[in-house]
Structures are given as C-alpha cells and as structure tokens.
Design a protein around this motif. Sequence first.
Motif, mmCIF file in Angstrom:
data_model
loop_
_atom_site.group_PDB
_atom_site.id
_atom_site.type_symbol
_atom_site.label_atom_id
_atom_site.label_comp_id
_atom_site.label_asym_id
_atom_site.label_seq_id
_atom_site.Cartn_x
_atom_site.Cartn_y
_atom_site.Cartn_z
ATOM 1 N N MET A 143 1.493 19.995 6.284
ATOM 2 C CA MET A 143 1.501 18.560 6.565
ATOM 3 C C MET A 143 0.369 17.863 5.813
ATOM 4 S SD MET A 143 2.747 15.915 8.176
ATOM 5 C CE MET A 143 3.733 16.486 9.590
ATOM 6 N N ALA A 144 -0.829 18.436 5.847
ATOM 7 C CA ALA A 144 -1.981 17.830 5.180
ATOM 8 C C ALA A 144 -1.752 17.737 3.673
ATOM 9 C CB ALA A 144 -3.249 18.632 5.477
ATOM 10 N N GLU A 145 -1.187 18.779 3.093
ATOM 11 C CA GLU A 145 -0.922 18.781 1.648
ATOM 12 C C GLU A 145 0.140 17.744 1.283
ATOM 13 O OE1 GLU A 145 -1.940 23.508 0.811
ATOM 14 O OE2 GLU A 145 0.097 22.878 1.321
ATOM 15 N N THR A 146 1.137 17.587 2.146
ATOM 16 C CA THR A 146 2.185 16.600 1.911
ATOM 17 C C THR A 146 1.607 15.188 1.926
ATOM 18 O OG1 THR A 146 3.868 18.034 2.912
ATOM 19 C CG2 THR A 146 4.387 15.690 2.765
ATOM 20 N N LEU A 147 0.757 14.912 2.900
ATOM 21 C CA LEU A 147 0.116 13.593 2.987
ATOM 22 C C LEU A 147 -0.743 13.316 1.755
ATOM 23 C CD1 LEU A 147 -0.926 13.607 6.746
ATOM 24 C CD2 LEU A 147 0.656 11.992 5.679
ATOM 25 N N GLU A 148 -1.416 14.332 1.249
ATOM 26 C CA GLU A 148 -2.252 14.161 0.060
ATOM 27 C C GLU A 148 -1.403 13.828 -1.166
ATOM 28 O OE1 GLU A 148 -5.677 16.563 -2.531
ATOM 29 O OE2 GLU A 148 -4.656 17.552 -0.851
ATOM 30 N N VAL A 149 -0.280 14.522 -1.310
ATOM 31 C CA VAL A 149 0.621 14.253 -2.438
ATOM 32 C C VAL A 149 1.132 12.820 -2.382
ATOM 33 C CG1 VAL A 149 2.891 14.815 -3.419
ATOM 34 C CG2 VAL A 149 1.331 16.655 -2.757
ATOM 35 N N ASN A 172 -1.700 10.207 -3.086
ATOM 36 C CA ASN A 172 -2.029 10.191 -4.509
ATOM 37 C C ASN A 172 -0.984 9.406 -5.302
ATOM 38 O OD1 ASN A 172 -4.350 11.693 -4.157
ATOM 39 N ND2 ASN A 172 -3.387 13.645 -4.660
ATOM 40 N N ALA A 173 0.293 9.576 -4.938
ATOM 41 C CA ALA A 173 1.368 8.868 -5.635
ATOM 42 C C ALA A 173 1.241 7.364 -5.438
ATOM 43 C CB ALA A 173 2.725 9.354 -5.142
ATOM 44 N N ILE A 174 0.926 6.939 -4.206
ATOM 45 C CA ILE A 174 0.774 5.510 -3.927
ATOM 46 C C ILE A 174 -0.407 4.943 -4.701
ATOM 47 C CG2 ILE A 174 0.303 3.786 -2.149
ATOM 48 C CD1 ILE A 174 1.731 5.628 -0.143
ATOM 49 N N GLU A 175 -1.521 5.664 -4.680
ATOM 50 C CA GLU A 175 -2.714 5.180 -5.373
ATOM 51 C C GLU A 175 -2.492 5.058 -6.878
ATOM 52 O OE1 GLU A 175 -5.874 7.789 -4.276
ATOM 53 O OE2 GLU A 175 -6.364 6.664 -2.458
ATOM 54 N N GLY A 226 0.407 4.466 -8.293
ATOM 55 C CA GLY A 226 1.543 3.598 -8.578
ATOM 56 C C GLY A 226 2.802 4.340 -8.972
ATOM 57 N N GLU A 227 2.899 5.605 -8.572
ATOM 58 C CA GLU A 227 4.084 6.399 -8.868
ATOM 59 C C GLU A 227 5.088 6.270 -7.725
ATOM 60 O OE1 GLU A 227 2.586 10.325 -9.379
ATOM 61 O OE2 GLU A 227 1.565 9.873 -11.271
ATOM 62 N N GLN A 228 6.296 6.790 -7.936
ATOM 63 C CA GLN A 228 7.313 6.746 -6.890
ATOM 64 C C GLN A 228 7.741 8.153 -6.506
ATOM 65 O OE1 GLN A 228 11.642 5.633 -7.330
ATOM 66 N NE2 GLN A 228 10.952 3.788 -6.254
ATOM 67 N N LEU A 229 7.820 8.373 -5.211
ATOM 68 C CA LEU A 229 8.301 9.641 -4.682
ATOM 69 C C LEU A 229 9.518 9.387 -3.805
ATOM 70 C CD1 LEU A 229 5.100 11.564 -3.458
ATOM 71 C CD2 LEU A 229 6.438 12.010 -5.520
ATOM 72 N N LEU A 274 6.937 5.217 -1.886
ATOM 73 C CA LEU A 274 7.499 6.324 -1.107
ATOM 74 C C LEU A 274 8.786 5.873 -0.442
ATOM 75 C CD1 LEU A 274 7.260 9.232 0.093
ATOM 76 C CD2 LEU A 274 6.372 8.105 2.145
ATOM 77 N N ILE A 275 9.838 6.603 -0.708
ATOM 78 C CA ILE A 275 11.137 6.347 -0.085
ATOM 79 C C ILE A 275 11.471 7.559 0.763
ATOM 80 C CG2 ILE A 275 13.583 5.980 -0.520
ATOM 81 C CD1 ILE A 275 12.761 4.624 -3.144
ATOM 82 N N MET A 276 11.626 7.340 2.067
ATOM 83 C CA MET A 276 11.722 8.462 2.996
ATOM 84 C C MET A 276 12.772 8.219 4.068
ATOM 85 S SD MET A 276 8.636 9.900 5.426
ATOM 86 C CE MET A 276 8.952 11.091 6.755
ATOM 87 N N GLY A 277 13.701 9.130 4.208
ATOM 88 C CA GLY A 277 14.649 9.102 5.307
ATOM 89 C C GLY A 277 14.010 9.703 6.546
ATOM 90 N N VAL A 278 14.154 9.048 7.687
ATOM 91 C CA VAL A 278 13.481 9.514 8.901
ATOM 92 C C VAL A 278 14.451 9.800 10.048
ATOM 93 C CG1 VAL A 278 11.294 8.418 8.303
ATOM 94 C CG2 VAL A 278 12.979 7.145 9.648
ATOM 95 N N GLY A 279 15.755 9.853 9.751
ATOM 96 C CA GLY A 279 16.732 10.246 10.761
ATOM 97 C C GLY A 279 16.676 9.415 12.023
ATOM 98 N N GLY A 280 16.561 10.092 13.159
ATOM 99 C CA GLY A 280 16.539 9.415 14.455
ATOM 100 C C GLY A 280 15.143 9.092 14.961
ATOM 101 N N SER A 281 14.166 9.064 14.065
ATOM 102 C CA SER A 281 12.777 8.864 14.481
ATOM 103 C C SER A 281 12.540 7.518 15.157
ATOM 104 C CB SER A 281 11.836 8.992 13.279
ATOM 105 O OG SER A 281 11.896 10.291 12.731
ATOM 106 N N PHE A 282 13.246 6.476 14.710
ATOM 107 C CA PHE A 282 13.053 5.163 15.331
ATOM 108 C C PHE A 282 13.430 5.200 16.808
ATOM 109 C CE2 PHE A 282 13.658 2.330 11.264
ATOM 110 C CZ PHE A 282 12.565 2.959 10.698
#
Length: 245
Positions: free
Chosen positions: A16-22, A25-28, A30-33, A183-191
């Motif tokens: 989880m920590a490594e994912t957040l770092e990636v 870094n992408a946001i900072e 200006g890249e897109q994930l 960052l474009i992320m699908g979150v399923g039923g999280s809402f």
Amino acid sequence: MNRIQFLGIPIDNLTMAETLEVINNAIEQGEQLHHVVVNAGKVVAMQSDALLKESVVNSHLINADGQAVVWASKLLGTPLKERVAGIDLMESLVKLSSKNNYKIFFLGATEDIVKTVVERYAKEYGQGIIAGYRNGYFKKNEEEQIAEQISQSGAQLLFVAISSPKKEKFLYEHRDLLVNVNLIMGVGGSFDVVAGKVKRAPVWMQKTGLEWFYRFLQEPQRMWKRYLVGNTKFILLVLRERVKF
C-alpha cells in the motif's frame, strides 16, 4: 515496478505504501496513471470479456484487491507482497489530497450516495479537495460529455464507483479525453461503504479472506451467483494452472 504475471494478467507487486508513493510521484510530475484492481471475480470475467481484459492489462498500475489473489499468487510461485484494497487506497488518497492540495472528482453510485460521500469528505477534509461529482447513471451517448466535464474540473484524481466491467470500459474508451487527470481509478462499491449504505467486514474477516462472505450475508439474493459461481471458477482456474508445474 516489480510486475508479476498471474493467469496471464500483469499485477504490480507493491505494498500500500509503495502504491501511494507511485501515485503521488505521478501527480507531482504531471503524469497520468490509469489504476485498476483485480480480484477473483474480475479474473474470471476477464477470461471471457476481451475488452475488459484489454482495459485491465493496459492500465499503468494494477493492484491485487482480493486476498484470494494474494494466496493464489503464492500457490503459483509468484507471491504478491500484500493485498491493496481499493477502498483503503481511496481513503488514503483522500487524506493525501487534503495534505497536498489535490482535487478529486467523484463519479458513480446514485445521486444520494455520491452526494453523501462528497459532503462527508468535504466536512472532514475541507471543500478544497472537491473538484466535482456526478452520479453513475447515464446513457452511452452522454459519456463523452461527462468525460469532458471531468477533464475541465481541475481534478488531479478521479474516483469511479461504477460496477465492472462498465467502469473499466468507460475509463479505457475515454482515456484521451481525461488527459488532464493524473490518477484515474475505479473504486467499485466503495462509495456505498463511505456513505454508510453498506457495512464493511470486520478487520479479521478482511485479513482471513472472508470479506466476500460478509458482503454476501448483507445481500444474499444479489450476491450469491457472483460469489458462489465466480469463486468456484476462480479456484478451478488456479488449480488448472498449478497442475502445469
């Protein structure tokens, strides 16, 4: 990133920590994930849905959201470090957005649910993290307009709470219109969970791989086929791969 192959599906072997770092870094930079998670049900669906599989394997960041996938990866000799649950990642990213002044667009669920989610986060973290929101009920011919609305909202992050495979296909088909979102992320039923409509399983059930069973108990008529049939097919896929060794 360390990426494994699991039943023909690439998965990033990150904590989880490594994912957040990636992501940060992408946001900072200006890249897109394009982020996606895979669980047992999605692995099964990808066997027969070519577009779903294409949208998943072409994502920039792929996490295992499902303890069954983590266990199976060990059985198949390519062990994943840990499960990165989509809802936990989303909550962590909301906190990160508050800290770093990022804006989020929330797309999906019913109008009442998504509005409740936005109101809760705005109250807890401030209105500044909200770029906009929209419910998840729209026609095919409205998709392009919605993608443009999101792109023009100033959002660095987009959370999409629409069921699979619709959300993966929406994000994949309109990726060119969403170039302004980092960052474009699908979150399923999280809402539904954040809004309090659905209760999340206790931590011990999450860790022991029984979260699906807790979900089934809440809506047995709607969930029995997904879990009973889907989990059985997943086990057979893993066992078939295992005997190839």
